[in-house]
Design a protein around this motif. Structure first.
Motif, PDB file in Angstrom:
ATOM      1  N   LYS A   1      35.116  98.996   8.452  1.00  0.00           N
ATOM      2  CA  LYS A   1      34.721 100.235   7.789  1.00  0.00           C
ATOM      3  C   LYS A   1      33.515 100.043   6.871  1.00  0.00           C
ATOM      4  CE  LYS A   1      38.100 102.727   6.087  1.00  0.00           C
ATOM      5  NZ  LYS A   1      39.390 103.159   5.497  1.00  0.00           N
ATOM      6  N   GLU A   2      33.536  99.029   6.039  1.00  0.00           N
ATOM      7  CA  GLU A   2      32.437  98.854   5.080  1.00  0.00           C
ATOM      8  C   GLU A   2      31.106  98.633   5.795  1.00  0.00           C
ATOM      9  OE1 GLU A   2      31.245  95.775   1.557  1.00  0.00           O
ATOM     10  OE2 GLU A   2      33.343  96.390   1.699  1.00  0.00           O
ATOM     11  N   ARG A   3      31.127  97.884   6.887  1.00  0.00           N
ATOM     12  CA  ARG A   3      29.909  97.619   7.664  1.00  0.00           C
ATOM     13  C   ARG A   3      29.573  98.752   8.630  1.00  0.00           C
ATOM     14  NH1 ARG A   3      30.796  91.983  10.395  1.00  0.00           N
ATOM     15  NH2 ARG A   3      32.791  91.809   9.375  1.00  0.00           N
ATOM     16  N   ARG A   4      30.550  99.662   8.856  1.00  0.00           N
ATOM     17  CA  ARG A   4      30.394 100.755   9.828  1.00  0.00           C
ATOM     18  C   ARG A   4      30.024 100.195  11.199  1.00  0.00           C
ATOM     19  NH1 ARG A   4      31.341 102.517   5.325  1.00  0.00           N
ATOM     20  NH2 ARG A   4      31.161 104.648   4.622  1.00  0.00           N
TER      21      ARG A   4
ATOM     22  N   PHE B   1      29.139 103.435  13.461  1.00  0.00           N
ATOM     23  CA  PHE B   1      30.004 104.618  13.482  1.00  0.00           C
ATOM     24  C   PHE B   1      30.038 105.309  12.136  1.00  0.00           C
ATOM     25  CE2 PHE B   1      33.025 101.071  12.710  1.00  0.00           C
ATOM     26  CZ  PHE B   1      33.640 101.483  11.549  1.00  0.00           C
ATOM     27  N   GLN B   2      30.569 106.537  12.156  1.00  0.00           N
ATOM     28  CA  GLN B   2      30.848 107.304  10.950  1.00  0.00           C
ATOM     29  C   GLN B   2      32.356 107.379  10.782  1.00  0.00           C
ATOM     30  OE1 GLN B   2      28.938 109.288  13.471  1.00  0.00           O
ATOM     31  NE2 GLN B   2      27.227 108.053  12.809  1.00  0.00           N
TER      32      GLN B   2
ATOM     33  N   GLY C   1      35.835 108.983   8.121  1.00  0.00           N
ATOM     34  CA  GLY C   1      36.336 110.140   7.404  1.00  0.00           C
ATOM     35  C   GLY C   1      35.499 110.405   6.170  1.00  0.00           C
ATOM     36  N   PHE C   2      35.548 111.635   5.660  1.00  0.00           N
ATOM     37  CA  PHE C   2      34.692 112.031   4.538  1.00  0.00           C
ATOM     38  C   PHE C   2      35.049 111.338   3.228  1.00  0.00           C
ATOM     39  CE2 PHE C   2      37.966 115.338   4.908  1.00  0.00           C
ATOM     40  CZ  PHE C   2      38.495 115.358   3.622  1.00  0.00           C
ATOM     41  N   ALA C   3      36.180 110.629   3.170  1.00  0.00           N
ATOM     42  CA  ALA C   3      36.555 109.816   2.007  1.00  0.00           C
ATOM     43  C   ALA C   3      36.815 108.397   2.530  1.00  0.00           C
ATOM     44  CB  ALA C   3      37.785 110.386   1.317  1.00  0.00           C
ATOM     45  N   PRO C   4      35.763 107.628   2.813  1.00  0.00           N
ATOM     46  CA  PRO C   4      35.898 106.420   3.618  1.00  0.00           C
ATOM     47  C   PRO C   4      36.589 105.223   2.969  1.00  0.00           C
ATOM     48  CG  PRO C   4      33.661 106.644   2.852  1.00  0.00           C
ATOM     49  CD  PRO C   4      34.380 107.890   2.449  1.00  0.00           C
ATOM     50  N   VAL C   5      36.689 105.165   1.658  1.00  0.00           N
ATOM     51  CA  VAL C   5      37.246 103.980   1.006  1.00  0.00           C
ATOM     52  C   VAL C   5      38.764 104.083   0.926  1.00  0.00           C
ATOM     53  CG1 VAL C   5      37.270 102.591  -1.107  1.00  0.00           C
ATOM     54  CG2 VAL C   5      35.128 103.616  -0.312  1.00  0.00           C
ATOM     55  N   GLY C   6      39.442 103.023   1.370  1.00  0.00           N
ATOM     56  CA  GLY C   6      40.897 102.972   1.297  1.00  0.00           C
ATOM     57  C   GLY C   6      41.570 103.389   2.587  1.00  0.00           C
ATOM     58  N   HIS C   7      42.842 103.049   2.671  1.00  0.00           N
ATOM     59  CA  HIS C   7      43.672 103.327   3.848  1.00  0.00           C
ATOM     60  C   HIS C   7      44.181 104.765   3.829  1.00  0.00           C
ATOM     61  CE1 HIS C   7      46.643 102.840   6.965  1.00  0.00           C
ATOM     62  NE2 HIS C   7      47.660 102.982   6.137  1.00  0.00           N
ATOM     63  N   LYS C   8      44.206 105.388   4.986  1.00  0.00           N
ATOM     64  CA  LYS C   8      44.757 106.736   5.110  1.00  0.00           C
ATOM     65  C   LYS C   8      46.226 106.721   4.709  1.00  0.00           C
ATOM     66  CE  LYS C   8      44.893 110.719   8.076  1.00  0.00           C
ATOM     67  NZ  LYS C   8      44.121 111.434   7.078  1.00  0.00           N
TER      68      LYS C   8
ATOM     69  N   LYS D   1      24.547 112.641   9.944  1.00  0.00           N
ATOM     70  CA  LYS D   1      25.364 112.757   8.735  1.00  0.00           C
ATOM     71  C   LYS D   1      26.209 111.504   8.582  1.00  0.00           C
ATOM     72  CE  LYS D   1      26.168 117.575   7.761  1.00  0.00           C
ATOM     73  NZ  LYS D   1      27.213 118.580   7.556  1.00  0.00           N
ATOM     74  N   LYS D   2      26.541 111.171   7.359  1.00  0.00           N
ATOM     75  CA  LYS D   2      27.380 110.004   7.117  1.00  0.00           C
ATOM     76  C   LYS D   2      28.782 110.469   6.739  1.00  0.00           C
ATOM     77  CE  LYS D   2      27.599 105.675   4.651  1.00  0.00           C
ATOM     78  NZ  LYS D   2      26.976 104.760   3.734  1.00  0.00           N
ATOM     79  N   ASP D   3      29.772 109.886   7.409  1.00  0.00           N
ATOM     80  CA  ASP D   3      31.175 110.070   7.055  1.00  0.00           C
ATOM     81  C   ASP D   3      31.579 111.540   6.969  1.00  0.00           C
ATOM     82  OD1 ASP D   3      31.306 107.318   7.027  1.00  0.00           O
ATOM     83  OD2 ASP D   3      30.902 107.192   4.910  1.00  0.00           O
ATOM     84  N   TRP D   4      31.653 112.161   8.121  1.00  0.00           N
ATOM     85  CA  TRP D   4      31.921 113.583   8.215  1.00  0.00           C
ATOM     86  C   TRP D   4      33.277 113.891   8.861  1.00  0.00           C
ATOM     87  CZ3 TRP D   4      32.765 115.054  13.214  1.00  0.00           C
ATOM     88  CH2 TRP D   4      32.296 114.182  14.204  1.00  0.00           C
TER      89      TRP D   4
END
Length: 164
Positions: free
Chosen positions: A39-42, A58-59, A61-68, A132-135
């Motif tokens: 995730k951090e490196r996308r 890749f892109q 989720g709109f809140a990318p940090v942390g586990h769902k 767009k980033k993280d959409w």
């Protein structure tokens, strides 16, 4: 000149397939034994053992940090999952499903009186969000031509490792 109806009936499926603009490619290379997403490196990698066969930006989720944790949190899951379904009619070109939520994800959400959410996929990208980033709402999104490769190369039950 007469036209043999049998020849037309036999040729029709081939003609339709040729004109359909199919999204499917063919793949005849080494088996993809796992998918690694950082995730951090996308960066997403299709792996054969310890060898990366392909990599894709890749892109998330709109809140990318942390586990769902919960439905609607905009996060992309972290952990070990599998490819558990395919959607050739995806609203996002093509998609392969990730088996989120697992038993641990469901138990955590239940302990907090919430839904863990679901419907997490690796999918394509509509034109209106290109660049767009993280959409996404928690999925992993690649470009449409890339998801075509992924869809073709990756088998059902392939392990997916999503890391921070």
């Amino acid at each position: 000149m007469t036209i043999d109806r049998r020849k037309i009936l036999l040729a029709a499926p081939a003609l339709l397939a040729a004109c359909s603009g199919s999204k499917m490619l063919s793949y005849n290379g080494p088996q993809v034994t796992s998918i690694m997403a950082f995730k951090e490196r996308r960066k997403l990698y299709l792996m054969h053992g310890n060898t990366a066969l392909k990599s894709y930006p890749f892109q998330l989720g709109f809140a990318p940090v942390g586990h769902k944790r919960f439905e609607g949190d905009g996060k992309t899951p972290e952990g070990t999952y599998i490819i558990d379904r395919r959607n050739p009619q995806s609203a996002y070109h093509l998609s392969v499903g990730i088996s989120y939520p697992n038993a641990r994800d469901r138990a955590f959400a239940a302990a907090h009186g919430r839904s863990p959410g679901g419907e997490i996929f690796i999918h394509g990208t509509p034109e209106e969000v290109v660049g767009k980033k993280d959409w996404t709402a928690g999925c992993i999104a690649v470009m449409n031509h890339e998801v075509e490769e992924i869809y073709t190369m990756v088998g059902d039950y392939t392990p997916v490792f999503v890391k921070a």
